[in-house]
Design a protein around this motif. Structure first.
Motif, PDB file in Angstrom:
ATOM      1  N   MET A   1       5.060  65.953 -10.694  1.00 32.84           N
ATOM      2  CA  MET A   1       4.602  65.428  -9.402  1.00 32.84           C
ATOM      3  C   MET A   1       3.268  64.744  -9.526  1.00 32.84           C
ATOM      4  SD  MET A   1       4.333  67.862  -5.837  1.00 32.84           S
ATOM      5  CE  MET A   1       3.744  67.078  -4.357  1.00 32.84           C
ATOM      6  N   GLU A   2       3.255  63.509  -8.736  1.00 30.48           N
ATOM      7  CA  GLU A   2       1.913  62.857  -8.650  1.00 30.48           C
ATOM      8  C   GLU A   2       0.990  63.384  -7.838  1.00 30.48           C
ATOM      9  OE1 GLU A   2       2.675  58.860  -7.819  1.00 30.48           O
ATOM     10  OE2 GLU A   2       4.135  58.481  -9.732  1.00 30.48           O
ATOM     11  N   ALA A   3      -0.233  63.559  -8.242  1.00 29.62           N
ATOM     12  CA  ALA A   3      -1.162  63.764  -7.223  1.00 29.62           C
ATOM     13  C   ALA A   3      -1.279  62.881  -6.150  1.00 29.62           C
ATOM     14  CB  ALA A   3      -2.565  63.880  -8.304  1.00 29.62           C
ATOM     15  N   SER A   4      -1.876  63.603  -5.162  1.00 31.82           N
ATOM     16  CA  SER A   4      -1.846  62.736  -4.011  1.00 31.82           C
ATOM     17  C   SER A   4      -3.541  62.003  -4.091  1.00 31.82           C
ATOM     18  CB  SER A   4      -1.616  63.739  -2.683  1.00 31.82           C
ATOM     19  OG  SER A   4      -2.956  64.609  -2.657  1.00 31.82           O
ATOM     20  N   TYR A   5      -3.752  61.331  -3.084  1.00 30.34           N
ATOM     21  CA  TYR A   5      -4.953  60.605  -2.710  1.00 30.34           C
ATOM     22  C   TYR A   5      -5.884  61.527  -2.260  1.00 30.34           C
ATOM     23  CZ  TYR A   5      -8.780  57.726  -0.862  1.00 30.34           C
ATOM     24  OH  TYR A   5      -9.952  57.032  -0.243  1.00 30.34           O
ATOM     25  N   PHE A   6      -5.357  62.687  -1.492  1.00 27.06           N
ATOM     26  CA  PHE A   6      -6.179  63.619  -0.983  1.00 27.06           C
ATOM     27  C   PHE A   6      -6.758  64.567  -2.149  1.00 27.06           C
ATOM     28  CE2 PHE A   6      -6.807  68.213   0.449  1.00 27.06           C
ATOM     29  CZ  PHE A   6      -7.950  67.892   1.150  1.00 27.06           C
ATOM     30  N   THR A  10     -10.642  64.951  -3.326  1.00 30.65           N
ATOM     31  CA  THR A  10     -11.456  66.367  -3.224  1.00 30.65           C
ATOM     32  C   THR A  10     -11.657  67.072  -4.741  1.00 30.65           C
ATOM     33  OG1 THR A  10      -9.476  67.358  -2.927  1.00 30.65           O
ATOM     34  CG2 THR A  10     -10.382  66.722  -0.880  1.00 30.65           C
ATOM     35  N   GLY A  11     -11.365  66.275  -5.607  1.00 27.20           N
ATOM     36  CA  GLY A  11     -11.322  66.911  -6.996  1.00 27.20           C
ATOM     37  C   GLY A  11     -10.443  67.948  -7.400  1.00 27.20           C
ATOM     38  N   ARG A  12      -9.442  68.155  -6.528  1.00 19.53           N
ATOM     39  CA  ARG A  12      -8.151  69.133  -6.944  1.00 19.53           C
ATOM     40  C   ARG A  12      -7.107  68.349  -7.982  1.00 19.53           C
ATOM     41  NH1 ARG A  12      -9.315  69.818  -1.546  1.00 19.53           N
ATOM     42  NH2 ARG A  12      -9.175  71.940  -0.908  1.00 19.53           N
ATOM     43  N   ALA A  13      -7.386  67.217  -8.237  1.00 20.61           N
ATOM     44  CA  ALA A  13      -6.416  66.289  -9.349  1.00 20.61           C
ATOM     45  C   ALA A  13      -7.640  65.284  -9.897  1.00 20.61           C
ATOM     46  CB  ALA A  13      -5.207  65.821  -8.706  1.00 20.61           C
ATOM     47  N   PRO A  14      -7.280  65.238 -11.052  1.00 20.62           N
ATOM     48  CA  PRO A  14      -8.046  63.944 -11.729  1.00 20.62           C
ATOM     49  C   PRO A  14      -7.801  62.898 -11.421  1.00 20.62           C
ATOM     50  CG  PRO A  14      -6.524  64.676 -13.130  1.00 20.62           C
ATOM     51  CD  PRO A  14      -6.194  65.628 -12.093  1.00 20.62           C
ATOM     52  N   ALA A  15      -8.932  61.692 -11.361  1.00 24.45           N
ATOM     53  CA  ALA A  15      -8.718  60.269 -10.843  1.00 24.45           C
ATOM     54  C   ALA A  15      -8.009  59.517 -11.773  1.00 24.45           C
ATOM     55  CB  ALA A  15     -10.041  59.584 -10.648  1.00 24.45           C
ATOM     56  N   GLU A  16      -7.127  58.648 -11.517  1.00 34.20           N
ATOM     57  CA  GLU A  16      -6.409  57.874 -12.100  1.00 34.20           C
ATOM     58  C   GLU A  16      -7.419  57.102 -13.187  1.00 34.20           C
ATOM     59  OE1 GLU A  16      -3.889  55.694  -9.616  1.00 34.20           O
ATOM     60  OE2 GLU A  16      -2.650  57.255  -9.064  1.00 34.20           O
ATOM     61  N   CYS A  38     -14.859  55.817  -9.419  1.00 39.00           N
ATOM     62  CA  CYS A  38     -13.638  56.296  -9.868  1.00 39.00           C
ATOM     63  C   CYS A  38     -12.414  55.869  -8.926  1.00 39.00           C
ATOM     64  CB  CYS A  38     -13.585  57.695  -9.327  1.00 39.00           C
ATOM     65  SG  CYS A  38     -14.731  58.649 -10.955  1.00 39.00           S
ATOM     66  N   VAL A  39     -11.076  55.604  -9.370  1.00 37.39           N
ATOM     67  CA  VAL A  39     -10.206  54.868  -8.484  1.00 37.39           C
ATOM     68  C   VAL A  39      -9.016  55.962  -8.528  1.00 37.39           C
ATOM     69  CG1 VAL A  39      -8.564  53.205  -8.759  1.00 37.39           C
ATOM     70  CG2 VAL A  39     -10.930  52.644  -9.059  1.00 37.39           C
ATOM     71  N   GLY A  40      -8.093  55.845  -7.691  1.00 30.05           N
ATOM     72  CA  GLY A  40      -6.850  56.548  -7.596  1.00 30.05           C
ATOM     73  C   GLY A  40      -6.098  56.143  -6.294  1.00 30.05           C
ATOM     74  N   ASP A  41      -4.744  55.926  -6.394  1.00 29.76           N
ATOM     75  CA  ASP A  41      -3.891  55.639  -5.636  1.00 29.76           C
ATOM     76  C   ASP A  41      -4.198  54.356  -4.830  1.00 29.76           C
ATOM     77  OD1 ASP A  41      -1.334  55.771  -3.845  1.00 29.76           O
ATOM     78  OD2 ASP A  41      -2.646  56.949  -2.092  1.00 29.76           O
ATOM     79  N   GLY A  42      -4.846  53.592  -5.757  1.00 30.52           N
ATOM     80  CA  GLY A  42      -5.036  52.063  -5.165  1.00 30.52           C
ATOM     81  C   GLY A  42      -6.368  52.016  -4.371  1.00 30.52           C
ATOM     82  N   ARG A  43      -7.123  53.103  -4.353  1.00 30.60           N
ATOM     83  CA  ARG A  43      -8.323  53.181  -3.693  1.00 30.60           C
ATOM     84  C   ARG A  43      -9.538  53.593  -4.357  1.00 30.60           C
ATOM     85  NH1 ARG A  43      -6.338  55.657   1.833  1.00 30.60           N
ATOM     86  NH2 ARG A  43      -4.840  56.445   0.418  1.00 30.60           N
ATOM     87  N   LEU A  53      -7.834  60.262 -15.545  1.00 27.18           N
ATOM     88  CA  LEU A  53      -6.923  60.195 -16.648  1.00 27.18           C
ATOM     89  C   LEU A  53      -7.018  58.986 -17.897  1.00 27.18           C
ATOM     90  CD1 LEU A  53      -3.799  60.421 -14.226  1.00 27.18           C
ATOM     91  CD2 LEU A  53      -4.864  62.324 -15.929  1.00 27.18           C
ATOM     92  N   ASP A  54      -7.721  57.974 -17.017  1.00 25.42           N
ATOM     93  CA  ASP A  54      -8.240  56.760 -17.897  1.00 25.42           C
ATOM     94  C   ASP A  54      -9.538  56.649 -17.556  1.00 25.42           C
ATOM     95  OD1 ASP A  54      -7.934  54.641 -19.569  1.00 25.42           O
ATOM     96  OD2 ASP A  54      -7.006  53.270 -17.961  1.00 25.42           O
ATOM     97  N   VAL A  55     -10.352  56.366 -18.819  1.00 26.49           N
ATOM     98  CA  VAL A  55     -11.793  55.881 -18.656  1.00 26.49           C
ATOM     99  C   VAL A  55     -11.834  54.669 -19.354  1.00 26.49           C
ATOM    100  CG1 VAL A  55     -13.970  56.760 -19.220  1.00 26.49           C
ATOM    101  CG2 VAL A  55     -12.488  58.277 -18.628  1.00 26.49           C
ATOM    102  N   TYR A  56     -12.518  53.717 -18.610  1.00 24.16           N
ATOM    103  CA  TYR A  56     -12.904  52.432 -18.992  1.00 24.16           C
ATOM    104  C   TYR A  56     -14.494  52.115 -19.153  1.00 24.16           C
ATOM    105  CZ  TYR A  56     -12.642  47.123 -19.561  1.00 24.16           C
ATOM    106  OH  TYR A  56     -12.809  45.991 -19.705  1.00 24.16           O
ATOM    107  N   ASP A  57     -15.049  51.863 -20.614  1.00 19.31           N
ATOM    108  CA  ASP A  57     -16.281  51.873 -20.755  1.00 19.31           C
ATOM    109  C   ASP A  57     -16.703  50.327 -20.606  1.00 19.31           C
ATOM    110  OD1 ASP A  57     -18.913  51.849 -21.555  1.00 19.31           O
ATOM    111  OD2 ASP A  57     -18.526  52.350 -23.594  1.00 19.31           O
ATOM    112  N   ALA A  58     -17.467  50.229 -19.406  1.00 21.84           N
ATOM    113  CA  ALA A  58     -17.817  48.702 -19.100  1.00 21.84           C
ATOM    114  C   ALA A  58     -18.878  47.968 -19.806  1.00 21.84           C
ATOM    115  CB  ALA A  58     -18.294  48.662 -17.677  1.00 21.84           C
TER     116      ALA A  58
END
Length: 575
Positions: A1-6, A10-16, A38-43, A53-58
């Motif tokens: 089940m995909e994590a929701s934006y909420f 709120t930190g209940r699930a990791p960011a994308e 941090c980004v998740g659900d397009g926002r 879940l994914d980390v990008y080193d800028a």
């Protein structure tokens, strides 16, 4: 089940996605700070260094909001929407405000609907403005006519931003019912009415703004820019392939007025984009011209978003769309990576994947001309004094130049007796009416040893052809008819090269780099074979010769048009 934006917020699930070690350009506070996003659900979720879940080193590069082109005709790229998206996303443009005016003038509502539907599922966000002037002026011969009643139902579409550039300034100021109706439906829907008002000033400008127009991309002087901002308008600084005003207008920007200014490309060809970039290239130019880097970024993002009521983007802040662009620095603005709604779409100048395109269907059949007479490009000037279209360097503005010409006994202008002088013609190609306007073009354009013809002829997009001999002009028109539109180059009766544009005679379904490569080949041919003037773009300059809403002297399928007197005139200057 995909994590929701909420859950992610709120930190209940990791960011994308978490972008670390990045210099964040904050267009709200005018700051650049080192941190994470941090980004998740397009926002955008926030700036805390949460689990992801994914980390990008800028690696210390700069993160700016997705760039916005405030006014563009996608068709001018010669690409369908999907291929256009593939071209500009690697340069960091994530949103465009598009006027499908070109295809609407060819195919009417079918053209509008195609551009809207072909853009919906793209990672490039396309905000469609409904074409206000189809035809651009009542004196033009377009493929369709769009009334307020045709456009009104589309204003409820969330991907429609308002009414596109109101070019019919005389119609609006004179109170033409159809023009007032179009502006009225857009205002009633609470949407933007774009402007197009070259050289409009004083009381007339007051009336133009008071009647509901809120933007203008036709400023050519700092004074015009300031005059419009003082009336509450947004000014779009244009840098296209032919119209290049950014350097001219930069001196007009101040700390007090730059928040009402943004950038646009209007009309830019793919080869030009590949060479100079897109909005990121304008940022580089603006900073080189002395504009503060953060101010420039703000103009290309937040200002544009505010202008068009796009409250969900334009900055890097929690809750906004994760349209993000990683650039190496704030001078060159070289794009290292681009995310659209949190999805990595381009990296190191290349798309991550090819985009699907919508099949254009009926838009393929668009060249329909009447049988031509034996000598379709005949021009007679009995007095020997002719009105000739004159060009200005890197400008859409043309002028009327009166000059002596050598004629035959019957007054016919023979090009062989007038070295350097060219003939130019516009042939109606939508309804086979047989209308053909023929005129003379100043030698400054530089076309030698042949003819160039194209179905890209703003704004009605009839066939425009120019050449130093009538035989090659006719051969070029015939080839355009055969391939269904595009650009054709002919010399001594032979086709030297061509670029087919089967979608409405304006766009290709081929990849951007292939179209750009072919266009580059045509441009090189124009330079080395035809000797086209360096102050002109061989094809775009030719295309805009047919646009009577731009001062001062143009040609349509009905003949030469004097924009100052708003009337048709004879080639013979004594008439």
């Amino acid at each position: 089940m995909e994590a929701s934006y909420f859950d992610m917020v709120t930190g209940r699930a990791p960011a994308e996605l978490r972008i670390d070690n990045v210099r964040i350009v904050d267009v709200f506070s005018d700051e650049v700070r080192l941190g994470s996003v941090c980004v998740g659900d397009g926002r955008i979720l926030g700036f805390s260094k949460m689990e992801a879940l994914d980390v990008y080193d800028a690696q210390g590069a700069y993160l700016i909001p997705g760039l916005i082109d405030g006014h563009v005709h996608i068709e001018s790229s010669m690409l369908c929407p999907a291929r256009f998206a593939e071209l500009v996303l690697p340069f960091g443009t994530t949103t465009v405000v598009a006027d499908p005016h070109e295809i609407a003038n060819v195919k009417g509502m079918d053209g509008l609907r195609y551009m809207l539907e072909a853009s919906r599922e793209l990672p490039l966000s396309v905000r469609i403005m409904l074409s206000s002037c189809v035809p651009a002026l009542p004196i033009e011969d377009s493929g369709a006519t769009l009334e307020a009643a045709d456009l009104a139902p589309m204003l409820t579409d969330p991907d429609v931003g308002g009414l596109a550039e109101m070019m019919n300034v005389p119609g609006l100021l004179d109170g033409a019912p159809d023009v007032l109706a179009k502006v009225g439906i857009a205002r009633a829907a609470g949407k933007v009415v774009d402007g197009h008002a070259p050289m409009l000033s004083g009381r007339s400008l007051d009336a133009y703004v008071a009647l509901g127009v809120t933007t203008d991309h036709e400023c050519t002087t700092p004074e015009e820019l300031r005059e419009r901002v003082a009336r509450g308008m947004y000014v779009l600084l244009r840098e296209g392939s032919a119209g290049r005003e950014v350097k001219k207008l930069l001196p007009g920007l101040t700390t007090g007025n730059h928040r009402r200014c943004l950038f646009c490309t209007d009309d830019r060809q793919p080869a030009d984009i590949l060479e100079r970039g897109h909005i990121n290239g304008i940022l580089k130019m603006a900073v080189e011209g002395g504009l503060d880097a953060v101010d420039a970024v703000r103009m290309a993002t937040l200002n544009a978003a505010e202008c068009y009521g796009m409250r969900d983007r334009g900055a890097i802040a929690p809750g906004l769309r994760a349209d993000l662009v990683l650039v190496k620095d704030l001078k060159e603005f070289k794009v290292l990576a681009c995310w659209a709604q949190g999805r990595l779409v381009a990296r190191e100048g290349r798309m991550v994947e090819k985009l699907d395109m919508l099949w254009p269907g009926l838009l393929h059949s668009s060249v329909n001309i009447a049988p031509l007479p034996e000598r379709p490009f005949s021009v007679k000037v009995p007095s020997g004094k002719a009105r000739v279209i004159g060009l200005q360097p890197h400008s859409l503005i043309t002028e009327c130049r009166v000059q002596d010409v050598v004629t035959a006994e019957d007054g016919e202008v023979e090009l062989e007796a007038n070295p350097g002088l060219l003939k130019v013609a516009v042939i109606e190609r939508h309804h086979a009416t047989g209308k053909t306007g023929v005129g003379l073009l100043d030698a400054q354009y530089g076309l030698q040893n042949g003819a160039i013809a194209t179905t890209i002829a703003h704004d009605s997009h009839n066939i425009v052809v120019a050449g130093d001999n009538e035989d090659d002009m006719l051969a070029a028109v015939r080839e355009l008819e055969r391939i269904g539109g595009g650009i054709v180059m002919v010399a001594k009766g032979e086709v030297l090269d061509e670029l087919p544009l089967p979608i409405g005679g304006l766009m290709s379904d081929q990849p951007a780099d292939e179209v750009a490569q072919k266009l580059n080949e045509l441009l090189r041919l124009a330079c080395f074979h035809y000797r086209i003037w360096e102050g002109a773009d061989a094809f775009m300059t030719l295309s805009f010769l047919a646009l009577p809403v731009i001062p001062h002297f143009k040609i349509t399928a009905r003949g030469l048009f004097d924009g100052d007197t708003f009337s048709f005139v004879d080639v013979d200057a004594t008439k």
